[in-house]
Write a protein that holds these residues in place. Structure first.
Motif, PDB file in Angstrom:
ATOM      1  N   VAL A   1      50.908  45.038  33.054  1.00  0.00           N
ATOM      2  CA  VAL A   1      50.747  43.971  32.069  1.00  0.00           C
ATOM      3  C   VAL A   1      50.601  42.662  32.840  1.00  0.00           C
ATOM      4  N   VAL A   2      49.599  41.882  32.468  1.00  0.00           N
ATOM      5  CA  VAL A   2      49.260  40.665  33.202  1.00  0.00           C
ATOM      6  C   VAL A   2      49.049  39.524  32.221  1.00  0.00           C
ATOM      7  N   SER A   3      49.546  38.341  32.559  1.00  0.00           N
ATOM      8  CA  SER A   3      49.289  37.152  31.748  1.00  0.00           C
ATOM      9  C   SER A   3      48.384  36.204  32.521  1.00  0.00           C
ATOM     10  N   GLY A   4      47.668  35.353  31.787  1.00  0.00           N
ATOM     11  CA  GLY A   4      46.795  34.384  32.418  1.00  0.00           C
ATOM     12  C   GLY A   4      46.655  33.145  31.564  1.00  0.00           C
ATOM     13  N   ASP A   5      46.122  32.075  32.156  1.00  0.00           N
ATOM     14  CA  ASP A   5      45.951  30.846  31.379  1.00  0.00           C
ATOM     15  C   ASP A   5      44.708  30.898  30.491  1.00  0.00           C
ATOM     16  N   THR A   6      43.873  31.926  30.689  1.00  0.00           N
ATOM     17  CA  THR A   6      42.779  32.240  29.778  1.00  0.00           C
ATOM     18  C   THR A   6      42.674  33.763  29.694  1.00  0.00           C
ATOM     19  N   LEU A   7      41.974  34.257  28.676  1.00  0.00           N
ATOM     20  CA  LEU A   7      41.793  35.701  28.566  1.00  0.00           C
ATOM     21  C   LEU A   7      40.990  36.228  29.748  1.00  0.00           C
ATOM     22  N   GLU A   8      39.958  35.525  30.123  1.00  0.00           N
ATOM     23  CA  GLU A   8      39.142  35.956  31.257  1.00  0.00           C
ATOM     24  C   GLU A   8      39.972  36.026  32.534  1.00  0.00           C
ATOM     25  N   ALA A   9      40.832  35.029  32.771  1.00  0.00           N
ATOM     26  CA  ALA A   9      41.682  35.034  33.963  1.00  0.00           C
ATOM     27  C   ALA A   9      42.631  36.224  33.959  1.00  0.00           C
ATOM     28  N   ALA A  10      43.187  36.552  32.801  1.00  0.00           N
ATOM     29  CA  ALA A  10      44.094  37.698  32.705  1.00  0.00           C
ATOM     30  C   ALA A  10      43.353  39.000  32.989  1.00  0.00           C
ATOM     31  N   VAL A  11      42.129  39.127  32.468  1.00  0.00           N
ATOM     32  CA  VAL A  11      41.337  40.329  32.718  1.00  0.00           C
ATOM     33  C   VAL A  11      40.975  40.436  34.196  1.00  0.00           C
ATOM     34  N   PHE A  12      40.543  39.340  34.803  1.00  0.00           N
ATOM     35  CA  PHE A  12      40.195  39.361  36.222  1.00  0.00           C
ATOM     36  C   PHE A  12      41.401  39.743  37.081  1.00  0.00           C
ATOM     37  N   ALA A  13      42.568  39.198  36.740  1.00  0.00           N
ATOM     38  CA  ALA A  13      43.780  39.529  37.490  1.00  0.00           C
ATOM     39  C   ALA A  13      44.140  40.999  37.316  1.00  0.00           C
ATOM     40  N   MET A  14      43.976  41.517  36.107  1.00  0.00           N
ATOM     41  CA  MET A  14      44.248  42.928  35.858  1.00  0.00           C
ATOM     42  C   MET A  14      43.329  43.807  36.702  1.00  0.00           C
ATOM     43  N   GLU A  15      42.072  43.446  36.772  1.00  0.00           N
ATOM     44  CA  GLU A  15      41.117  44.212  37.574  1.00  0.00           C
ATOM     45  C   GLU A  15      41.490  44.167  39.054  1.00  0.00           C
ATOM     46  N   GLU A  16      41.914  43.005  39.524  1.00  0.00           N
ATOM     47  CA  GLU A  16      42.319  42.871  40.925  1.00  0.00           C
ATOM     48  C   GLU A  16      43.564  43.699  41.216  1.00  0.00           C
ATOM     49  N   LEU A  17      44.512  43.725  40.278  1.00  0.00           N
ATOM     50  CA  LEU A  17      45.718  44.528  40.438  1.00  0.00           C
ATOM     51  C   LEU A  17      45.366  46.004  40.536  1.00  0.00           C
ATOM     52  N   GLU A  18      44.487  46.473  39.663  1.00  0.00           N
ATOM     53  CA  GLU A  18      44.098  47.877  39.678  1.00  0.00           C
ATOM     54  C   GLU A  18      43.391  48.255  40.981  1.00  0.00           C
ATOM     55  N   GLU A  19      42.504  47.393  41.456  1.00  0.00           N
ATOM     56  CA  GLU A  19      41.800  47.679  42.713  1.00  0.00           C
ATOM     57  C   GLU A  19      42.752  47.672  43.902  1.00  0.00           C
ATOM     58  N   THR A  20      43.745  46.794  43.875  1.00  0.00           N
ATOM     59  CA  THR A  20      44.714  46.738  44.979  1.00  0.00           C
ATOM     60  C   THR A  20      45.619  47.957  44.954  1.00  0.00           C
ATOM     61  N   ALA A  21      46.001  48.402  43.759  1.00  0.00           N
ATOM     62  CA  ALA A  21      46.774  49.645  43.642  1.00  0.00           C
ATOM     63  C   ALA A  21      45.972  50.818  44.196  1.00  0.00           C
ATOM     64  N   LYS A  22      44.684  50.836  43.915  1.00  0.00           N
ATOM     65  CA  LYS A  22      43.808  51.896  44.433  1.00  0.00           C
ATOM     66  C   LYS A  22      43.763  51.849  45.958  1.00  0.00           C
ATOM     67  N   LEU A  23      43.624  50.650  46.510  1.00  0.00           N
ATOM     68  CA  LEU A  23      43.629  50.504  47.972  1.00  0.00           C
ATOM     69  C   LEU A  23      44.935  51.019  48.573  1.00  0.00           C
ATOM     70  N   TYR A  24      46.049  50.665  47.927  1.00  0.00           N
ATOM     71  CA  TYR A  24      47.350  51.104  48.437  1.00  0.00           C
ATOM     72  C   TYR A  24      47.428  52.628  48.486  1.00  0.00           C
ATOM     73  N   LEU A  25      46.979  53.274  47.426  1.00  0.00           N
ATOM     74  CA  LEU A  25      47.038  54.737  47.372  1.00  0.00           C
ATOM     75  C   LEU A  25      46.099  55.369  48.404  1.00  0.00           C
ATOM     76  N   LEU A  26      44.934  54.751  48.623  1.00  0.00           N
ATOM     77  CA  LEU A  26      43.999  55.267  49.624  1.00  0.00           C
ATOM     78  C   LEU A  26      44.561  55.157  51.037  1.00  0.00           C
ATOM     79  N   LEU A  27      45.325  54.095  51.279  1.00  0.00           N
ATOM     80  CA  LEU A  27      45.822  53.811  52.628  1.00  0.00           C
ATOM     81  C   LEU A  27      47.254  54.287  52.863  1.00  0.00           C
ATOM     82  N   ARG A  28      47.880  54.827  51.834  1.00  0.00           N
ATOM     83  CA  ARG A  28      49.282  55.230  51.940  1.00  0.00           C
ATOM     84  C   ARG A  28      49.458  56.251  53.068  1.00  0.00           C
ATOM     85  N   GLY A  29      50.404  55.956  53.961  1.00  0.00           N
ATOM     86  CA  GLY A  29      50.682  56.842  55.077  1.00  0.00           C
ATOM     87  C   GLY A  29      49.795  56.626  56.294  1.00  0.00           C
TER      88      GLY A  29
END
Length: 220
Positions: free
Chosen positions: A163-191
């Motif tokens: 769950v992500v908050s932002g000062d605009t809807l677009e900012a919240a969506v962009f942050a959510m997308e960045e969070l998901e991509e970073t989680a993906k990177l973490y899982l790819l690089l884990r270990g």
């Protein structure tokens, strides 16, 4: 932005998130705070890919339903973020695969669910907190969010989703997308012992872009 335009934006961005597989079925919800203190929120059991702007739930400042369909059961979650994040004007909650997977890993630090992997993660999301599992719609999740004292704009709900908050809807969506991509990177690089941003690099980003990050242990 007019209320009519906001309704259309929720539908447009909701469809974008759905079509890219970021929240399946009827999962996920979006809200936007309005100038009169009330807010628009997606209805319960509604797919973000097939929202109707006319059926959006319109809530009064006290959370009472004014018009539209019954709201998502996650209203307490959204309310807690608005109450603790003064600048928040929009909240996005998804069940995106990689973020949910991240929330289930045993080594995750509740104060910093992800290490400083990329500059844009820090710039868009800051740090991400992890809160314990609560069943969907449980009002107790609001207390868990309030316990973060407004320090985090991005939060993982254990075994549930981000769950992500932002000062605009677009900012919240962009942050959510960045969070998901970073989680993906973490899982790819884990270990694999990846190289994260150094404390000095984090300090530089903080200074140049005016970031406010919760104090956590350094990941090196």
């Amino acid at each position: 932005m007019s209320e009519t335009r906001i309704r259309e934006e929720i539908c447009r961005l909701g469809r974008s998130l759905f079509e890219r597989g970021l929240t399946p079925g009827s999962s996920g919800n979006i809200s936007v705070k309005l100038d009169d203190g009330g807010w628009l929120v997606t209805p319960t059991n509604a797919s973000l890919g097939f929202l109707d702007p006319a059926r959006m739930s319109r809530l009064a400042p006290d959370g009472r339903l004014v018009s539209g369909d019954a709201p998502t059961k996650e209203v307490p979650l959204h309310t807690a973020l608005y109450q603790t994040r003064g600048a928040a004007r929009a909240v996005v909650h998804l069940h995106s695969t990689h973020s949910v997977a991240l929330s289930m890993l045993p080594e995750i630090d509740p104060r910093a669910a992800l290490p400083p992997m990329t500059p844009y993660y820090l710039m868009k999301c800051g740090q991400t907190a992890l809160v314990p599992y609560y069943r969907p719609g449980d009002p107790a999740v609001a207390d868990a969010i309030k316990g973060l004292a407004g320090k985090y704009s991005s939060v993982l709900l254990a075994n549930h989703g981000p769950v992500v908050s932002g000062d605009t809807l677009e900012a919240a969506v962009f942050a959510m997308e960045e969070l998901e991509e970073t989680a993906k990177l973490y899982l790819l690089l884990r270990g694999l012992n990846p190289r994260y941003l150094s404390p000095e690099q984090v300090k530089d980003l903080t200074k140049v872009f005016g970031l406010t990050l919760p104090e956590t242990h350094d990941h090196t």
